[in-house]
Design a protein around this motif. Structure first.
Motif, PDB file in Angstrom:
ATOM      1  N   UNK A  30       0.822  -1.207   0.000  1.00 51.84           N
ATOM      2  CA  UNK A  30       0.000   0.000   0.000  1.00 51.84           C
ATOM      3  C   UNK A  30       0.854   1.254   0.000  1.00 51.84           C
ATOM      4  N   UNK A  31       1.927   1.242   0.797  1.00 49.99           N
ATOM      5  CA  UNK A  31       2.835   2.388   0.824  1.00 49.99           C
ATOM      6  C   UNK A  31       3.570   2.542  -0.499  1.00 49.99           C
ATOM      7  N   UNK A  32       4.000   1.422  -1.079  1.00 54.40           N
ATOM      8  CA  UNK A  32       4.734   1.480  -2.344  1.00 54.40           C
ATOM      9  C   UNK A  32       3.851   2.010  -3.478  1.00 54.40           C
ATOM     10  N   UNK A  33       2.607   1.530  -3.560  1.00 57.20           N
ATOM     11  CA  UNK A  33       1.724   1.950  -4.647  1.00 57.20           C
ATOM     12  C   UNK A  33       1.358   3.425  -4.549  1.00 57.20           C
ATOM     13  N   UNK A  34       1.073   3.899  -3.345  1.00 59.99           N
ATOM     14  CA  UNK A  34       0.737   5.315  -3.177  1.00 59.99           C
ATOM     15  C   UNK A  34       1.937   6.195  -3.518  1.00 59.99           C
ATOM     16  N   UNK A  35       3.128   5.773  -3.110  1.00 58.69           N
ATOM     17  CA  UNK A  35       4.320   6.567  -3.417  1.00 58.69           C
ATOM     18  C   UNK A  35       4.570   6.621  -4.922  1.00 58.69           C
ATOM     19  N   UNK A  36       4.369   5.497  -5.623  1.00 60.67           N
ATOM     20  CA  UNK A  36       4.534   5.483  -7.072  1.00 60.67           C
ATOM     21  C   UNK A  36       3.493   6.380  -7.755  1.00 60.67           C
ATOM     22  N   UNK A  37       2.228   6.250  -7.321  1.00 62.12           N
ATOM     23  CA  UNK A  37       1.156   7.042  -7.921  1.00 62.12           C
ATOM     24  C   UNK A  37       1.403   8.537  -7.756  1.00 62.12           C
ATOM     25  N   UNK A  55      -1.700   3.574 -14.660  1.00 59.27           N
ATOM     26  CA  UNK A  55      -2.751   2.714 -14.126  1.00 59.27           C
ATOM     27  C   UNK A  55      -3.169   1.659 -15.141  1.00 59.27           C
ATOM     28  N   UNK A  56      -3.293   2.064 -16.421  1.00 64.78           N
ATOM     29  CA  UNK A  56      -3.661   1.079 -17.433  1.00 64.78           C
ATOM     30  C   UNK A  56      -2.559   0.027 -17.604  1.00 64.78           C
ATOM     31  N   UNK A  57      -1.303   0.478 -17.723  1.00 65.13           N
ATOM     32  CA  UNK A  57      -0.201  -0.469 -17.904  1.00 65.13           C
ATOM     33  C   UNK A  57      -0.042  -1.392 -16.696  1.00 65.13           C
ATOM     34  N   UNK A  58      -0.542  -0.935 -15.544  1.00 66.11           N
ATOM     35  CA  UNK A  58      -0.488  -1.780 -14.355  1.00 66.11           C
ATOM     36  C   UNK A  58      -1.213  -3.100 -14.559  1.00 66.11           C
ATOM     37  N   UNK A  59      -2.198  -3.103 -15.452  1.00 61.92           N
ATOM     38  CA  UNK A  59      -3.019  -4.290 -15.618  1.00 61.92           C
ATOM     39  C   UNK A  59      -2.627  -5.131 -16.830  1.00 61.92           C
ATOM     40  N   UNK A  94      13.542  -1.244  -4.292  1.00 61.35           N
ATOM     41  CA  UNK A  94      14.819  -0.550  -4.470  1.00 61.35           C
ATOM     42  C   UNK A  94      14.873   0.160  -5.821  1.00 61.35           C
ATOM     43  N   UNK A  95      14.362  -0.504  -6.857  1.00 63.38           N
ATOM     44  CA  UNK A  95      14.363   0.100  -8.193  1.00 63.38           C
ATOM     45  C   UNK A  95      13.516   1.373  -8.213  1.00 63.38           C
ATOM     46  N   UNK A  96      12.412   1.369  -7.466  1.00 62.62           N
ATOM     47  CA  UNK A  96      11.547   2.554  -7.438  1.00 62.62           C
ATOM     48  C   UNK A  96      12.282   3.763  -6.879  1.00 62.62           C
ATOM     49  N   UNK A  97      13.190   3.538  -5.932  1.00 60.39           N
ATOM     50  CA  UNK A  97      13.975   4.634  -5.394  1.00 60.39           C
ATOM     51  C   UNK A  97      14.997   5.151  -6.388  1.00 60.39           C
ATOM     52  N   UNK A 109       8.796   0.427 -13.606  1.00 57.96           N
ATOM     53  CA  UNK A 109       8.793  -0.152 -12.262  1.00 57.96           C
ATOM     54  C   UNK A 109       7.373  -0.468 -11.810  1.00 57.96           C
ATOM     55  N   UNK A 110       6.463   0.483 -12.048  1.00 56.95           N
ATOM     56  CA  UNK A 110       5.064   0.296 -11.695  1.00 56.95           C
ATOM     57  C   UNK A 110       4.472  -0.931 -12.396  1.00 56.95           C
ATOM     58  N   UNK A 111       4.860  -1.129 -13.663  1.00 46.16           N
ATOM     59  CA  UNK A 111       4.385  -2.278 -14.430  1.00 46.16           C
ATOM     60  C   UNK A 111       4.790  -3.588 -13.762  1.00 46.16           C
ATOM     61  N   UNK A 112       6.050  -3.697 -13.380  1.00 47.61           N
ATOM     62  CA  UNK A 112       6.527  -4.943 -12.771  1.00 47.61           C
ATOM     63  C   UNK A 112       6.029  -5.113 -11.338  1.00 47.61           C
ATOM     64  N   UNK A 113       5.835  -4.006 -10.625  1.00 49.35           N
ATOM     65  CA  UNK A 113       5.237  -4.102  -9.285  1.00 49.35           C
ATOM     66  C   UNK A 113       3.855  -4.741  -9.375  1.00 49.35           C
TER      67      UNK A 113
END
Length: 397
Positions: A30-37, A55-59, A94-97, A109-113
């Protein structure tokens, strides 16, 4: 049903491990997704297209999740799969940072998360199905309520964790905290011995025709609802001149609503009156929509509206989870969940397109979709399916 005390004790320990791992994983995800968004939204000075694309690529990973789950199920059970997927999130945190200042890097990064998260949701449902084997449906519903309550409480705290730590842990600091949390969960799952698996069940899958559309469609809508919510909320917060704190609060109260309905399911023993339960969920969805539309734009009232919406959405997810877990094998559950996730992608594309076309009223779609999902679950076929006492028909794969 096996009454062996050693087996019962082992099952209780496995359930406790499932609750712990699923809860802590959702806290940090939850923390990771909000920080990415939030980071993606602020890359282009408030432009909405990068956020919609993210958001679309997330799926997109949902298309390959069924194949991944089906192949891994031959060699692993749900718990073992979960451990490897959480290891993946450890590295991605780590990659998100590292990529925090690069829009393309954040999008990748969001895609692979989301690939890890969608795979995890299927594997966790498989693990849950293994845990409930041999239990009566009322007990399964209460266990599902408990897991929903703890997991959504974690998802509620996750955005607040991001809002609180990101300003005081600049650079890689916040990413290191997330990575450490994911690593702990993965290590515990990896080293924990699981319950024995019944080979005849892992080699079988429920015949697809036996799953009612009135249940499968709400399964498909789960991720589009979350995607629509994840798009409309930052847009609403940004349009009103609010900041990450307000975003964290509104995101958190939605999760709090799902946690609250989980607690109520445990207390109220809803398995004995599903019609009343589902009718109550529809009432909550209608009340929430009316409040958001008619009440003033204050943080308190919007938070209350999302709290009620979260209760309706969370209640629907509890119902879906119990309905499939009580009827199908572990492998079949993983396959059905991953198939629903795959079909969710084109649905989400349509929903995001509509939200972009009606950006000022983008909030409306997640509210309507929650109401539609509960309405479908209320249909006679879905209710009768959930109340059945025999396991679903199976065919060999």
């Amino acid at each position: 049903m096996n009454k062996n005390p050693a087996v019962t004790h082992s099952a209780a320990k496995e359930l406790a491990m499932f609750l712990f791992c699923s809860t802590v994983y959702r806290l940090f995800s939850g923390a990771l997704l909000v920080s990415l968004t939030w980071t993606i939204l602020n890359q282009n000075e408030g432009g909405y297209w990068p956020l919609a694309l993210a958001i679309f690529c997330s799926f997109i990973p949902a298309f390959i999740t069924p194949a991944i789950i089906k192949r891994l199920a031959i060699r692993m059970n749900g718990r073992q799969m979960s451990s490897w997927f959480v290891f993946g999130l450890t590295a991605l945190a780590l990659v998100s940072g590292v990529s925090r200042d690069f829009t393309v890097g954040l999008l990748i990064t969001n895609l692979f998360v989301w690939l890890m998260i969608m795979s995890l949701e299927a594997s966790l449902d498989m693990w849950f199905t293994q845990l409930q084997r041999g239990m009566d449906e009322t007990k399964v519903r209460r266990i599902s309520g408990a897991t929903t309550a703890t997991s959504q409480a974690a998802l509620m705290i996750g955005p607040l964790l991001a809002a609180g730590l990101m300003p005081i842990l600049p650079g890689m600091g916040f990413s290191l905290v997330l990575s450490g949390g994911f690593f702990m969960v993965a290590a515990i799952c990896f080293t924990r011995a699981s319950l024995p698996t019944v080979v005849t069940e892992t080699d079988q899958v429920v015949a697809p025709a036996k799953l009612p559309l009135t249940l499968f469609i709400p399964m498909v809508l789960i991720w589009p609802i979350l995607g629509a919510f994840n798009f409309m909320l930052p847009v609403y917060v940004s349009n009103h001149g609010w900041a990450l704190f307000e975003l964290g609060v509104l995101d958190a109260v939605f999760g709090m609503g799902m946690a609250l309905i989980g607690v109520l399911v445990i207390i109220a023993n809803t398995g004995r009156n599903l019609m009343a339960y589902l009718s109550g969920l529809i009432a909550l969805a209608v009340i929430s929509t009316s409040m958001w539309l008619l009440m003033p734009d204050t943080l308190l009232l919007k938070a209350l509206s999302l709290l009620i919406l979260g209760m309706a959405f969370g209640g629907a997810r509890v119902h879906i989870r119990v309905a499939i877990a009580c009827r199908y094998s572990e492998a079949a559950v993983g396959l059905y969940v991953s198939r629903a996730n795959a079909l969710a992608t084109p649905v989400l594309l349509l929903i995001l397109s509509l939200q972009l076309a009606m950006i000022e009223n983008a909030w409306l779609l997640p509210f309507l979709l929650v109401t539609l999902s509960v309405g479908l679950l209320l249909q006679t076929s879905a209710t009768r399916f959930a109340q059945g006492h025999s396991r679903g028909e199976v065919v060999s794969v």
